[in-house]
Write an enzyme that holds these catalytic residues in place. Structure first.
Site, short mmCIF file in Angstrom:
data_model
loop_
_atom_site.label_atom_id
_atom_site.label_comp_id
_atom_site.label_asym_id
_atom_site.label_seq_id
_atom_site.Cartn_x
_atom_site.Cartn_y
_atom_site.Cartn_z
N ARG A 1 0.84 -1.21 0.00
CA ARG A 1 0.00 0.00 0.00
C ARG A 1 0.87 1.26 0.00
O ARG A 1 0.55 2.24 -0.68
CB ARG A 1 -0.95 -0.02 1.21
N ARG B 1 10.19 18.37 -8.76
CA ARG B 1 11.44 18.06 -9.47
C ARG B 1 12.66 18.65 -8.77
O ARG B 1 13.78 18.23 -8.99
CB ARG B 1 11.37 18.60 -10.92
N LYS C 1 -2.52 7.11 1.09
CA LYS C 1 -2.27 7.41 2.50
C LYS C 1 -1.17 8.46 2.54
O LYS C 1 0.02 8.15 2.69
CB LYS C 1 -1.88 6.12 3.23
N GLU D 1 -15.89 6.83 6.00
CA GLU D 1 -15.06 6.18 7.02
C GLU D 1 -14.89 7.15 8.18
O GLU D 1 -15.46 8.23 8.18
CB GLU D 1 -13.70 5.79 6.42
N1 PMP Z 1 -9.05 5.05 7.25
C1 PMP Z 1 -8.13 6.00 7.52
C2 PMP Z 1 -8.41 7.39 7.08
C3 PMP Z 1 -6.96 5.67 8.21
O1 PMP Z 1 -6.05 6.61 8.49
C4 PMP Z 1 -6.76 4.34 8.64
C5 PMP Z 1 -5.54 3.97 9.43
N2 PMP Z 1 -4.42 3.85 8.66
C6 PMP Z 1 -7.73 3.38 8.32
C7 PMP Z 1 -8.87 3.77 7.63
C8 PMP Z 1 -7.57 1.93 8.71
O2 PMP Z 1 -6.59 1.33 7.90
P1 PMP Z 1 -5.69 0.13 8.42
O3 PMP Z 1 -6.61 -0.96 8.83
O4 PMP Z 1 -4.84 -0.24 7.26
O5 PMP Z 1 -4.90 0.64 9.58
#
Ligand code: PMP
Length: 290
Positions: free
Chosen positions: A50, A103, A149, A182
């Site tokens: 990831r 760059r 991320k 989320e």
């Molecule tokens: N959503 C967000 C915005 C996050 O920052 C995280 C934590 N990394 C997650 C979901 C959960 O992801 P993971 O299970 O890979 O930690």
């Protein structure tokens, strides 16, 4: 505590990067949060994949191979003699000038912090969490895809501030269409009639590693699992709701926007998934010896 910084293990006090680093100036970079359980780095390969996908999406070339990155993570854990840890891997665009132009940044900065994990209080797992829907929508995928991320977490921080203003620990973030997306650092699941549901990543959600793990565990727990568009109406009528994330693992939600979910107690399927998940954290990942 030793920190991995650009190929070297240095003391925490000496782990410094330039104020010209674009990770700091612009949030131009990517990161991962990973955990080790009793000398097993849980789902390390998935996290590294990831990380490299996030980097690819922002056209950031990581100067280590994935194998070298895995070695660097393990080496840092060993240097700090940590059996159980929270691991933060960060890759920034590196040092540039005061303009945006990537760059001008000659090499990425790579650092790895391994530290003790700070958990939600135990009673939250037993009693369940209250969350509120916040006014700030999740970033739109067309602008900054939440699947990346990135070091730019202001969208999540604004939502977190709104949750704190309502005296709760987590915020439920909707996407621009008002669909459940989320939380600020966790994915969300709901259970209805033996079917587990979580929003598809395409609506603007991080592809959580814990999320995938729960989707994989569902059949074993006698549940169907599907990615599905979810509204607040659906959550209010859910049998059970819980959040998933590397730090939180699986945490039950019992109240949303002041409304009690089901009977206000963590559900039996959630509690069973927590048990199953704990088993998986003992088996799936990359082992190391101290
Ligand atoms: N959503 C967000 C915005 C996050 O920052 C995280 C934590 N990394 C997650 C979901 C959960 O992801 P993971 O299970 O890979 O930690």
């Amino acid at each position: 505590m030793k920190i991995y910084l650009n190929g070297k293990l240095v003391d925490k006090e000496d782990a410094k990067i330039s104020v010209y680093d674009h990770g700091l100036l612009y949030g131009d970079g990517v990161f991962e949060g990973i955990r080790s359980y009793d000398c097993l780095v849980f789902k390390l390969k998935e996290h590294i994949d990831r990380l490299y996908n996030s980097a690819q999406a922002i056209r950031l070339k990581i100067t280590l191979t994935k194998e070298e990155m895995i070695k660097a993570v393990i080496g840092t854990l060993k240097a700090n003699k940590l059996r159980d840890a929270y691991i933060r891997v960060v890759v920034t665009r590196g040092e540039g000038d005061l303009g945006l132009d990537p760059r001008k940044c000659k090499a990425p900065s790579i650092f790895i912090i391994t530290d003790k994990i700070v958990l939600y209080p135990k009673q939250l797992y037993e009693k369940g969490l209250s969350i509120v829907t916040v006014p700030t929508p999740r970033n739109i995928p067309e602008a900054l895809n939440p699947q990346i991320k990135s070091l730019n977490y202001l969208n999540n921080i604004l939502a977190k501030i709104e949750a704190i203003n309502f005296n709760v620990e987590e915020a439920l973030m909707l996407n621009k269409d008002g669909l459940v997306a989320e939380c600020t650092g966790d994915n969300i699941f709901m259970l209805k009639n033996h079917t587990l549901m979580t929003p598809p990543t395409a609506i603007g959600v991080l592809a959580g590693i814990t999320r995938q793990c729960v989707l994989d565990l569902a059949p074993k727990s006698g549940l169907n699992a599907e990615e599905k568009l979810i509204t607040r109406y659906d959550l209010f009528n859910a049998d059970e709701v819980f959040l998933t994330g590397t730090a939180a693992e699986i945490i039950p939600v019992v109240n949303i926007d002041g409304r009690t979910i089901c009977n206000g107690k963590p559900g039996k399927f959630t509690l069973n998934l927590i048990k199953e998940f704990r088993k998986v954290t003992k088996t799936q990942g990359v082992r190391y010896a101290l």
